[in-house]
Design an enzyme around this catalytic site. Structure first.
Site, short mmCIF file in Angstrom:
data_model
loop_
_atom_site.label_atom_id
_atom_site.label_comp_id
_atom_site.label_asym_id
_atom_site.label_seq_id
_atom_site.Cartn_x
_atom_site.Cartn_y
_atom_site.Cartn_z
N SER A 241 55.95 71.14 32.02
CA SER A 241 54.82 70.35 32.95
C SER A 241 55.54 69.96 34.47
CB SER A 241 54.56 69.15 32.07
OG SER A 241 55.54 68.31 31.95
N HIS A 271 54.82 71.93 23.83
CA HIS A 271 55.59 70.91 24.72
C HIS A 271 54.60 69.70 23.97
CE1 HIS A 271 56.40 68.83 28.49
NE2 HIS A 271 56.14 69.72 29.25
N HIS A 318 64.72 71.47 19.97
CA HIS A 318 64.16 70.98 21.83
C HIS A 318 64.92 72.71 22.85
CE1 HIS A 318 64.10 69.41 25.72
NE2 HIS A 318 63.76 68.65 24.92
N ARG A 327 65.05 59.33 22.80
CA ARG A 327 63.39 58.43 22.69
C ARG A 327 63.15 58.09 21.72
NH1 ARG A 327 60.37 62.85 26.55
NH2 ARG A 327 62.10 64.93 25.24
N ASP A 376 58.71 63.52 19.98
CA ASP A 376 56.90 63.72 19.67
C ASP A 376 57.27 63.67 17.93
OD1 ASP A 376 55.63 64.46 22.05
OD2 ASP A 376 56.82 66.41 21.73
#
Ligand code: HAX
Length: 443
Positions: A241, A271, A318, A327, A376
């Protein structure tokens, strides 16, 4: 000129001069070398971009202008009685390189509130689309529909000097960021809440207003939204992105066009769409096992089955990180601090169990470079806990947050005068010849 713009200009002007001088004096110095595998496998590990806003370390995770996520959760200004940072603060930090004061964050929030009116034709456009349209498609189309408002595009058409590009990019970016919560909430209410819409409340901060317009007034949802919008904001420049927004912007496509392109990349399952895929994967596992909490053995079997079917385990792996994503850890911490005291949540518990079971299995394949969870793997379970169960919508929330990083970067791109991006490419025949000449030289 608003105070943030003034501050940005004070930073950008000397830096643009420094970069120009640096290219002139040191431009022929080498940064590294790359291999045939890197060229075939997504250019990973090739440093080919300048991104000022954040830097990702494979072993440590993301730092925004030098600050880690735990540091930011502590240091950035909070809402009254709030415990999580206001995302206004991370945008300020990414744009200026300085931690904002409470007053500066308040000022930025007011600035966005003044810019937040979405033109009616954007809603009309969304209303014309079939109800089956995926929320990310609606989001991207809404951003494109808003492109009518681009001050960059209209100024460029009239003729502007290169040295002023950043100013128009700043205006478009600020307007776009200000309007995205309204657009996202409209999509949510249109798709899942009988098209009954909720007006913004200008007294609320940017993230709390998004929760409010979606129909969630509880303090804990606003708290989650503030953290969610902060931790998803940026992940240096090479992710799909961010890179797409930068690349499209490099053609001087205006920030609306560039950001919509970035969102089309975020909508891919490898993604940003992974946050929806994780919940679908967990719910499917539960369904197949007859509901309730699965055992670790059952989870292990389900992971192995997923791999045998040639599918990916969503939320794991990743392209850069080689450890558990900070995160993910921030969300685990949110769960322990604010949810567990009121009772454990089944989905969040499953997320934790998958975390205990998946890495050795993924590592055991011998090919997955990072067996650890990414951002995620957790986010959907937290949203589900608070009743935001429409998982197709999750990537839109990611997109609203990602605007902060990629648009701050786009303003810097124009201020530093970055040119059009145009890497070279090579054919497989060219690679064959290269290998042959290397082998011949060795012989
Ligand atoms: N499950 C199964 N296989 C996986 C895997 C996973 N979670 N992660 C990597 N692999 C596989 C790859 O598909 C690749 O297989 P082939 O050699 O057969 O093509 C192999 O392992 C090597 O891949 P890698 O080098 O470790 O990983 P990449 O850099 O190519 O890909 C991805 C990184 C994030 C795309 C990958 O790990 C993946 O598909 N993960 C699952 C989807 C996901 O969670 N995406 C979100 C990532 C974070 C993000 O951007 N959030 O928005």
């Amino acid at each position: 000129m608003d105070s943030l713009k003034e501050k940005f200009l004070a930073k950008a002007k000397p830096m643009a001069a420094e970069v120009k001088a640096m290219i002139k004096e040191h431009g022929d110095k080498k940064l590294g070398e790359y291999t045939i595998a890197q060229v075939y496998q997504g250019m990973k590990g090739i440093t080919g971009l300048i991104t000022e806003t954040s830097k990702l370390d494979p072993e440590e995770g993301i730092r925004f202008r030098g600050y880690s996520i735990p540091e930011l959760r502590e240091k950035l200004p909070k809402a009254p009685k709030g415990t999580e940072p206001l995302p206004e603060g991370i945008f300020y930090l990414m744009l200026t390189g300085e931690l904002p004061t409470q007053a500066e964050v308040l000022d930025l929030g007011n600035n966005w509130a003044r810019r937040a009116i979405v033109p009616k034709h954007v809603f009309d456009t969304l209303d014309k689309l079939p109800s089956s349209t995926h929320p990310m498609t609606l989001f991207s189309i809404a951003v494109m529909a808003m492109q009518t408002e681009s001050v960059f595009a209209s100024a460029y058409r009239k003729g502007i000097s290169k040295k002023d590009y950043w100013d128009y990019a700043y205006e478009d970016s600020m307007n776009l960021i200000a309007r995205l919560p309204r657009v996202a909430a409209y999509i949510y209410r249109k798709k899942y809440k009988n098209n009954e819409h909720i007006e913004p409340d200008p007294k609320l901060d940017w993230a709390a207003n998004l929760a409010h317009m979606m129909g969630y007034e509880e303090f804990d949802v606003k708290r989650l939204m503030r953290m969610y919008m902060t931790i998803h904001a940026d992940h240096e420049g090479g992710n799909v992105s961010a890179h797409t927004t930068h690349l499209v912007g490099s053609a001087l496509s205006d920030p609306y066009l560039a950001f919509a392109s970035g969102m089309n990349g975020l909508a891919g399952p490898l993604h940003g769409l992974a946050n929806q895929e994780v919940i679908i994967w967990i719910l499917e596992m539960r369904k197949q096992l007859g509901g309730g909490l699965p055992t670790k053995e059952q989870i292990a079997d389900y992971i192995k089955k997923t791999l045998e079917e040639g599918r990916v385990v969503p939320g794991y792996g990743h392209a850069v990180l080689r450890k558990t994503d900070p995160r993910f850890e921030a969300q685990q911490d949110f769960y322990s601090r604010y949810i567990i005291p009121n009772g454990k949540d089944d989905l969040c518990e499953i997320v934790q169990m998958v975390y205990e079971v998946a890495p050795p299995i993924l590592e055991g394949t011998g090919k997955i470079k990072n067996p650890w969870p990414n951002v995620d793997a957790h986010s959907g379970a937290l949203l589900m806990h608070f009743g935001i169960t429409e998982f197709d919508f999750y990537t839109v929330l990611f997109g609203v947050s990602r605007s902060l990083g990629v648009l701050a970067s786009l303003i810097w791109d124009r201020a530093l005068g970055h040119p059009i991006e145009r890497p070279g490419s090579i054919t497989t025949e060219g690679i064959r010849k290269k290998i042959a000449s290397i082998e011949k030289a060795k012989a």
